[in-house]
Design an enzyme around this catalytic site. Structure first.
Site, PDB file in Angstrom:
ATOM      1  N   HIS A   1      -6.289  -5.669  -1.679  1.00  0.00           N
ATOM      2  CA  HIS A   1      -5.305  -4.615  -1.492  1.00  0.00           C
ATOM      3  C   HIS A   1      -4.187  -5.029  -0.538  1.00  0.00           C
ATOM      4  O   HIS A   1      -3.045  -4.646  -0.710  1.00  0.00           O
ATOM      5  CB  HIS A   1      -6.011  -3.366  -0.958  1.00  0.00           C
TER       6      HIS A   1
ATOM      7  N   SER B   1       0.830  -1.191   0.000  1.00  0.00           N
ATOM      8  CA  SER B   1       0.000   0.000   0.000  1.00  0.00           C
ATOM      9  C   SER B   1       0.879   1.261   0.000  1.00  0.00           C
ATOM     10  O   SER B   1       1.729   1.394  -0.878  1.00  0.00           O
ATOM     11  CB  SER B   1      -0.949  -0.056   1.201  1.00  0.00           C
TER      12      SER B   1
ATOM     13  N   ASP C   1      -8.192  -5.775  -6.282  1.00  0.00           N
ATOM     14  CA  ASP C   1      -8.009  -4.574  -5.472  1.00  0.00           C
ATOM     15  C   ASP C   1      -8.366  -3.356  -6.314  1.00  0.00           C
ATOM     16  O   ASP C   1      -7.812  -3.173  -7.396  1.00  0.00           O
ATOM     17  CB  ASP C   1      -6.542  -4.487  -5.032  1.00  0.00           C
TER      18      ASP C   1
END
Ligand SMILES: *[C@@H]1O[C@H](CO)[C@@H](O)[C@H](O)[C@H]1NC(C)=O
Ligand SMILES: *[C@@H]1O[C@H](CO)[C@@H](O)[C@H](O)[C@H]1NC(C)=O
Ligand SMILES: *[C@@H]1O[C@H](CO)[C@@H](O)[C@H](O)[C@H]1NC(C)=O
Ligand SMILES: *[C@@H]1O[C@H](CO)[C@@H](O)[C@H](O)[C@H]1NC(C)=O
Ligand SMILES: *[C@@H]1O[C@H](CO)[C@@H](O)[C@H](O)[C@H]1NC(C)=O
Ligand SMILES: *[C@@H]1O[C@H](CO)[C@@H](O)[C@H](O)[C@H]1NC(C)=O
Ligand SMILES: *[C@@H]1O[C@H](CO)[C@@H](O)[C@H](O)[C@H]1NC(C)=O
Ligand SMILES: *[C@@H]1O[C@H](CO)[C@@H](O)[C@H](O)[C@H]1NC(C)=O
Length: 833
Positions: free
Chosen positions: A811, A576, A758
């Site tokens: 994600h 991320s 994601d």
């Protein structure tokens, strides 16, 4: 003087010799295994019988946890006639064969991740005599029997302990599977009687563990029919007719009952093509390298090689051909049923764990459950699923005689070794106590006056910490504690997902931890995140570039305190928001290596999952992603492309048509959970919601006793938040693409992977920026496989950058931890994905 020393040395030498002849040999190296064994192995013989004519061979492996206090197990494999080495290399030991076609060289042995020796000392015993490397010095001796073997094993254990008295106080369990289900309950009774009658010191007998145990032949065999019916191998009609005609007895059929005889034949026809030990696997030729059972041949090539026998200290001339299972070993099967022994052991209060692979047709769980029920103990814990993380791994039930029944894979443990290992660890009392891996926590001060106190969790590799890579792992946010990675993504612990009731949430072991192949530092950064804190309340707001410098400083100081890791290959990684930070950190470390700092950090590269890279590019790619995933219509997508010119983030306020379309788009996707578009959007305070687990870490980390255990300095962190969204951070890196470019030029390798479901940083955008680096493709887009299933797709570029998608992933790593772990293990070891 000199002669006195010489005498002393000589005396010691003699003592050493005697000790060796007496108590087995410590084996440091084994043919087929590269380097020294990462655990303590001893092999040897103990003579049992009146004249010690039965020379019983054993492999003893010391616990890799706490050998002084961990339980001591004796493990028996079935048959009768199967060597316990089968358990060691196929079921629950620290070694396994690399499955590859035999070419004349000794088969390769590798370390396993699931060994029970992580929490127990195990004696793998070849019995009855004639099995494995055990041999008799009296060729005229009687044929061994079940009851005789039970006495011999008792004698063996007492003699073994007399030679290893330091293990007398360890809790002792008799364990094994398949045919040993007949003998183990009798062994427990022998040892128990021995404790009463004669023998001091007593054996600290606690109980027994049996897997798919043979218990009573007719009974076990009869249960195959209801099992085959439940598993859809025979028709309803056949089953009903069999029940009616044979009255539950299918093994011994009255030959006059021709209807039943005929139906039993029909039954055998139905199941003759089934691999009985695990009905889901194909039936195939052991000699074919594609066949599951081919691996069994490898042990025979191995154990029959002279250099192996020398290494194991097998006495020359005592054994002809070694067979994994020697079906010619004679045994008088004089125990028709072990149920009476179970009854006696229950009365005496021994605990027991009975495991049934639920896809085993040889000894079906149906029959095992039935005899357990027949003991007539009340249920103390009702039938319920047992979980690994939030997945059902099997079902379990406990009775008042302290007998726990649990289901898992096939006939032997090898089909589900990870699950069985977790089951076993949980069964041991007090597993909640010591951690099965090494954890260190601490602070390192960085900044001009060490004002930023950076908190870290360091976990040593569970394989070969001296040589495995060192990985620095960061979580995103900015402001998310790296503990997120540790317990939700790639660490050795996870929370048991259950509603919080005021007690500290339970932590359990995971199967997928990256610490199996790497040493990992989980770092809470930037300062203010997790347990990291600043001593200077007036310090500047952290920035991306500033934090990257701090991380480099942290790492150099950490290594100065742990100099043994300087020589390990180093990687930075995270997911991320770390997509912004890690490329810069790599640059900082690389520059540091050039400019100033000795010893150098052995920087190799970096790994990023669903990385935030370039705000506009990432966000713009959501439109194409939403179209590809059928979240928006073709028409809307085409209109948006036409009207907005590919820019959906910063839109000219005069372009009202585009703004209108964007509103429409937002309406379409507002009900979607962006982290994983397949998962429901739900309230994280509800225990049914996937994100509920993130609450558990907050309950956990805010408990005083937890903080004490982690050695968090009192008064430095108020409420711990998994992700502190209120953390101020100057996001001064708009795009990390230039840093990727520079790192590519400097030759660092990288793995960039994206959960393909994601929507926060869609793989579409990630692919776009990778392409924009303008390197040629050296490994074209292709599926990467786990077993023979597509786990995702991958491409590799000339800048040593590998891109991979994880099919069904989101994600963060927590949606596909097993797949991500395999991906990482392949990449870090330099294998093709
Ligand atoms: C034993 O293994 C060694 C090393 O691979 C090999 O050279 C030798 O031929 C093997 N011996 C036999 C009998 O297979
Ligand atoms: C057999 O294969 C192994 C591993 O692939 C290799 O190291 C070895 O040299 C091969 N041996 C022979 C005799 O071809
Ligand atoms: C039970 O099954 C085993 C394995 O198929 C077989 O060897 C044995 O003869 C059977 N026993 C009876 C009593 O049917
Ligand atoms: C069970 O215990 C009783 C009482 O000690 C004994 O008489 C009996 O033989 C035992 N059963 C078996 C199968 O050994
Ligand atoms: C269990 O209970 C049943 C019915 O009450 C009885 O027939 C059986 O003998 C009991 N079994 C044992 C082992 O006590
Ligand atoms: C911390 O955990 C202990 C043990 O479960 C519990 O007794 C205590 O109430 C907890 N403290 C807080 C503040 O939740
Ligand atoms: C909460 O649940 C756990 C596990 O189910 C249990 O061990 C514990 O006693 C419970 N605590 C309270 C305070 O009810
Ligand atoms: C990649 O190539 C394109 C077209 O040749 C060029 O416009 C672009 O600047 C290049 N990108 C980089 C990062 O070098």
């Amino acid at each position: 003087m000199a002669s006195w020393i010489f005498k002393l040395l000589l005396l010691q030498f003699v003592l050493v010799l005697i000790q060796h002849a007496d108590s087995g040999s410590i084996i440091k190296y084994l043919p087929g295994f590269e380097g020294p064994l990462p655990f303590e192995l001893e092999t040897g013989y103990i003579g049992v019988g009146e004249q010690e004519e039965d020379q019983m061979f054993y492999y003893f492996i010391k616990s890799e946890g706490n050998p002084e206090e961990d339980p001591l197990l004796v493990w028996l494999t079935g048959g009768p006639g199967c060597s316990s080495f089968s358990g060691l290399v196929y079921e629950n030991g620290p070694l396994a064969f690399k499955v590859e076609t035999y070419n004349g060289s000794i088969p390769t042995l590798v370390s396993t991740t699931y060994s029970w020796t992580k929490v127990a000392n195990i004696i793998y015993l070849d019995q009855p005599v004639g099995t494995g490397f055990s041999y008799s010095t009296n060729p005229l001796a009687d044929i061994p029997s079940d009851t005789g073997s039970a006495k011999r094993v008792n004698e063996f254990v007492r003699k073994w302990l007399a030679k290893h008295p330091e293990y007398f106080s360890n809790p002792f369990y008799v364990t094994g599977n398949s045919y040993s289900g007949k003998v183990i309950p009798a062994i427990v009774q022998e040892i128990s009687n021995g404790n009463y009658i004669c023998c001091k010191p007593q054996i600290n007998l606690q109980g027994y563990v049996i897997g798919n145990p043979v218990t009573a032949y007719d009974h076990d065999n009869d249960s195959r029919i209801p099992f085959a019916h439940g598993a859809a191998l025979i028709s309803d009609e056949l089953f009903e007719s069999m029940k009616r005609s044979c009255k539950g007895s299918y093994s011994i059929v009255d030959s006059l009952n021709t209807e039943c005889v005929k139906l039993v034949e029909d039954y055998h026809k139905c199941v003759s093509g089934i691999y009985e030990e695990l009905i889901l696997k194909p039936q195939c030729e052991t000699t074919s390298p594609d066949c599951y059972t081919y691996r069994y041949l490898l042990s025979e090539y191995w154990a029959n090689n002279e250099s192996v026998r020398r290494a194991l200290k097998v006495v020359k001339g005592t054994k002809g051909k070694w067979e994994r299972c020697d079906w010619s070993v004679l045994c008088n099967k004089d125990i028709k049923s072990s149920i009476p022994y179970h009854m006696n052991n229950s009365i005496k209060g021994y605990r027991s764990l009975v495991i049934s692979g639920d896809h085993d047709l040889t000894i079906p769980f149906v029959g095992t459950q039935a005899w357990i029920r027949s003991l007539n103990y009340s249920i103390t814990e009702k039938w319920r699923p047992w979980m690994i993380l939030d997945q059902v791994a099997g079902y379990t039930k406990t009775y008042a005689n302290k007998m726990t029944f649990a289901t898992g894979g096939g006939h032997t443990l090898e089909y589900k070794p990870e699950e069985n290992s977790i089951l076993f660890k949980r069964y041991l009392p007090g597993f909640e106590g010591p951690l099965p891996f090494e954890l260190e926590t601490g602070y390192i001060g960085v900044g001009e006056e060490d004002e930023d106190q950076m908190f870290y969790y360091f976990i040593k590799s569970e394989s070969n910490p001296e040589e495995d890579p060192l990985l620095l792992w960061l979580s995103g946010g900015p402001g998310c504690s790296s503990f997120t990675g540790l317990v939700y993504e790639n660490g050795p612990l996870g929370f048991k997902v259950e509603a919080y009731n005021g007690s500290i949430p339970t932590l359990v072991s995971t199967t997928y931890s990256w610490t199996k192949v790497a040493n990992i530092i989980y770092l809470d950064q930037p300062v203010g995140t997790g347990f990291s804190y600043s001593k200077n309340p007036l310090a500047d707001i952290p920035s991306d570039t500033g934090s990257a410098k701090r991380v480099d400083e942290f790492l150099r100081k950490w290594l100065a305190k742990h100099p043994e890791y300087f020589s390990n290959p180093f990687y930075a990684g995270g997911n991320s928001y770390s997509g912004k930070m890690v490329p810069v950190i790599v640059q900082e470390i690389s520059n540091g290596n050039c400019i100033c700092c000795k010893p150098q950090i052995r920087l190799q590269g970096y790994v990023l999952g669903s990385p935030v890279t370039d705000y506009d590019l990432d966000r713009n790619s959501r439109i194409q992603f939403a179209h590809g995933m059928a979240l928006i219509s073709n028409e809307l997508y085409e209109s948006m492309k036409r009207t907005c010119g590919g820019n959906y983030i910063i839109v000219d306020p005069l372009n009202t048509e585009c703004l209108e379309l964007i509103k429409h788009y937002e309406k379409c996707v507002s009900g979607i959970y962006e982290n994983l578009i397949l998962a429901p959007k739900c309230d994280l305070t509800s225990p049914d919601c996937h994100s509920y687990r993130s609450m558990l870490s907050e309950y956990w980390a805010n408990n005083e006793s937890v903080r004490r255990a982690l050695k968090v300095v009192e008064g430095t962190t108020g409420k711990w938040e998994r992700c502190k969204w209120s953390l101020q951070n100057n996001k001064d890196i708009k795009s990390s693409i230039p840093y990727h470019k520079k790192n590519s030029i400097e030759g660092y390798r990288s793995l960039i992977f994206s959960g393909d479901h994601d929507m926060l940083t869609p793989y579409v955008g990630t692919q776009d920026w990778i392409r924009s680096l303008n390197y040629s493709i050296i490994d074209k887009w292709r599926p990467w496989l786990i077993l023979d299933q597509v786990a995702g797709y991958t491409t590799t570029y000339a800048n040593k950058m590998t891109f991979a998608t994880v099919k069904g992933g989101g994600h963060t790593l927590d949606y596909k931890p097993e797949e991500n772990s395999i991906l990482f293990q392949r990449w870090i070891s330099g294998q093709p994905l």
